[in-house]
Design a protein around this motif. Sequence first.
Motif: not given
Lengths: 769, 137
Positions: A452-467
């Motif tokens: 779950i952590i990894l999958a959520v990161l996939s989305i998070l980095f997609g929405i906020f690529p500035s991270l």
Amino acid sequence: MLTAILLGFLFALFLVFTGKFFRGKLAVLSALIPAGLFAYFASFISKISAGEIITKTYEWVPAFGVNLSFKLDGLSLLFSLMITGIGFLVFSYTASYLKGHKYLDRFYGYLSVFMAAMLGLVLSNNIISLFVFWELTSISSFFLIGFNNDSAASRKSALTALGITGLGGFFLLSGVLLLGSMTGTYNITEMLSMQEAIAGSEYYILAASLFFVAAFTKSAQFPFHFWLPAAMKAPTPVSTYLHSATMVKAGVYLLMRFTPILGDHPFWNNTLIIVGGITMVYTAIHSLFRTDLKGILAYSTISALGILVFLIGLGTKAAFLAAAVFIMVHALYKATLFLVAGIIDHQAGTRDVTKLAGLRKVMMPVAIAGFLAAISSAGIPPTIGFLGKELTYEASLNFGTGTIIIVIAIVLTKIFLLWAGFAAGIKPFMGKLPEAQKETKMPGLLMWFPPIILAVLSILFGIFPSLIESAIVKPMVFALGADASEDHLALWHGFNTVLLLSAVTIGVGLLLYFLVRPSNKLEQKVAKLEFISPRSIMEKGNYYFVIFSRFWTNVFQNGYLRNYVTSIILFLVILVGYILFGHQRLVIDHSQLAEITAYELVVALILVAGVLYTVFTKSRLAAVAAMGVVGLSICLIFVFYSAPDLAMTQFSIDTLTVILFVLVLYRLPKYLSLSDYKMRLRDGVLSLALGTIICVLALQVLAEPANNEIGDFYAKNAYLLAHGKNVVNVILVDFRGTDTLIEISVLAIAAIGVFGLLKLRLKSTDRTQ
Amino acid sequence: MKTLILKTASAYLLPVLLVFSVFILLRGHYLPGGGFVGGLIAAIAFVLHAFANGLKNTKGLLQFHPGFLMPVGLGLAFLSGLAPVLGFDDPFMTGLWLPYDVPVLGSVGSALFFDIGVYFVVIGVTLTIIFTISESA
């Protein structure tokens, strides 16, 4: 930094002694190590993104320029974070996945050795230490793949993987040494400034080819790709960690690390584009014919590695940017999918995708993780996968030459990868739960939380690529030798060709997913072509090699000492004779020879008599005694020519040899004449030939102008530097002390060998195994 | 080969030969000799004893398996090479010497300990091989 790298090795050593405490509930505590390391490396992010490069050097073998030198730049930072971050999740996942396994501690030991080796590999700034860590990853992965060592298939896969990656290691060592001799340094930072000289060197092609073989074997590129699907025999945490996120990327890392040194050359770029291109298309299509979840994932992993190699080959700034993002994309979604596949295997008891359906009803969180990973792998917005795909398309479109072929290849690959991601991440959870799996239960928190952590990161980095943009991606592109400070990552790029290609990919991919279902029929179809696959060809080659080796061994090493001695002497006579009589003019300088004295003549006569007696006597005991006479006569000759050390040693050795012979002779049967006249004649001729050759050789050496530089050095410095007057002994214990240390180690090994051979009398049933 | 004369003599020869082997070992630095020859002579002393009194008695005399001398000697030799690395930050196998001469021995340094290591390894190896072969042959 050295501590950070060695921590894994130290922990593995610690487990050897305290393993039994870590088999139970405490196992999960070992995840603290990668977690701590992750925090340590994350603390460097701000420094690295500000453009700093951190280096640390520890002297190791300064005389040969081999140092433990480490460098942390954008490239190694991304890899270190991946290794420790995914390592942390895999360590925790394992605690639940292999709960109660009797070798759990051993597994953690292998895993942490692997992690440490991988960290050392990506941080090394010295190519020799890079090679050492490279080999350590191969060895630790051998143990991890063969972890279920009671299964023959597992052992075979482990051997295949070790064979292929070991071959690559050999090529890497050759490449490293060649590059070292071309540049005169083993330091990667120093090599960076010599790029032009290296590219202009006549050895450039050879050096680049050696690095290619190393990278292609490690990263499973065509035609070495087949070890990776076979390695799926390993427990799932291993597949996740080694065979998707980290080790297989070591080859990609090697190519990236050497891009600023060996890259920007047509040979480099074209080879990588072609090999990466073939690999990505070939294996992406292959994934269609698999029904095992991990098989599908293995082929899509190889394909993704192919994409990375292909992008490095393109060598433009856009391509490096795409590669930097795609490495993260792939690590995130592929690790998730592997963890999900592991959960399904663990809970439902099968990985056959044709038998799995409707699992969302029993394990919703896992289904969510699988779904998110699948859409990231398909490159559907708003995941980071979409970003990676856009960048890849952009890099391919703007490459310049052969654009059409390149774009078709990459789009085709992405379509099949979408299918593979969906088949592995979504298919098992959709539809109706079959009867056979009604009993399937929800896994424990430790198992479903990491994906779950990894999958959520996939989305998070997609929405906020500035991270990740300035923290990780840009420093990494900078390390590859391109400056991307002006570029910005964003999901939306406007309506353009890239977006059109994306739409085509997703559309066709989804269509393919609904039309083609993984089935046994497809798998059987492709199995018919197995005989021309690189794997079968290599296996056939191995088979014939084994036959040849057996023949060779039976001829030359058939267990009869006389045959060994005969072949050694024959070889020596032919080789030395060829050099002596074929190439050189024989010069025997009579003037140099000393006068022969009476006592020398007497000793020589005794010697000859002793030899003749040994050869012709019918009694073994007499032969041994005569051999002793020969040995003692030689001692006397040593004494005449002022070599008392040699004489003393020879004297003691001869005494012991006679004793040993007598000990063994007592037990032998009565003397028998086993050899016929012809054999004896042959042996006699051979011995005479050897004697003649050695004699001529000795005389020839005397005729050469003497070079006493080394002897003079020893004689002069024995007392000054080593406080000794006996030069022979000083050489043995001081000047060449390391040689002596190795020699006495060999002696000890020989003694252990004799002891083992004679004392460990295995029962005949044990011996056959 | 159990003759009374040899048996009686060997009881005196063993200590004499052992002392001689140590003498050969120590003089090696200045005159012909050294750990290797010294070790061989010591081994011969034990073999002679075994010939006269039987292997069992020699083993009883030794109290431990001669094979144990191998790791002891290897360890000693290795440590003497490692000492400069650990103590003085010098490369492996750098010679270290006492600033003054020791009576009887002369100058003492890490090389002497290395040679003693060689001495033990050679005794261990020779006796292990000979004892094993004579036991099982």
